[in-house]
Write a protein that holds these residues in place. Sequence first.
Motif: not given
Length: 251
Positions: A46-51, A55-56, A118-121, A199-207
């Motif tokens: 769900m976090r990947s969807i929100y991110n 981001i978009s 680094r590691g953020t959206i 570039l992504f890390q746990p917490g900044s995942e995307i779909i």
Amino acid sequence: MFFTIITIFAGIFLRAGVSFLTPLIPFWKLLTTANFDVIFASANYMRSIYNSVIISLIGALIGTFFVAIIALVARRSEFRFRRPLEYLALFPRAVPGIIAGLGFFYAVVWLPGLDAIRGTIWILIVAFILRYIPVGFGTISPALSQIGEELDRGARISGADWWTTVTRIIMPILKPALFSCFALLFIHFFKEYVTAAFLFQPGSEIIGTTMLQLVAQGDNGPVSALATIQVIITAVFVFLARRVLGARIYG
């Protein structure tokens, strides 16, 4: 249309709604919502969807602003290096996404100050904006060419400087193209995953990165469910962009 769109999306939607897809068993006997339950029950998914949505939206807004400035400087100013600026704006189109992501990865590691994002959206937003500048430039530049330069000259004769001319005359006329640029950038950011791979890390995942991880694990059902959610969100956004903003989305 049938082979490139209908068949592909039908396969995705069908796999998302069954426990196992095989020609040996009728699919209506295997219907289930378990794949969607896995997505909605996982905080990471769900976090990947929100991110992706955040981001978009933020990236498309910021990207539209900077692309508009680049197009205006390149096409409607006396800046000495306006022509090289236009070529530079189109250059990211020639760079593969995986190479761009790798370049951003090393830039974040070595350049002072960038370690904070680094590691953020935010690093994903910056990377996506720079990667898709050519898309936005290709949307705004043709519309800008259709606005007569006599408007600029008339404003200058009346005493307006370049910034006043741009903000009071050119930008209001350019509003439909700006909305279209925002819509196209949103769609490209929402589906992007190649640049984010490094570039992504746990917490900044995307779909996109989440689907890559699921594919590597062999979880095709949740992958299809997540892809279905992505398609639905994109379709809703396109509908709203066309109805509310009047954006013309082509390409």
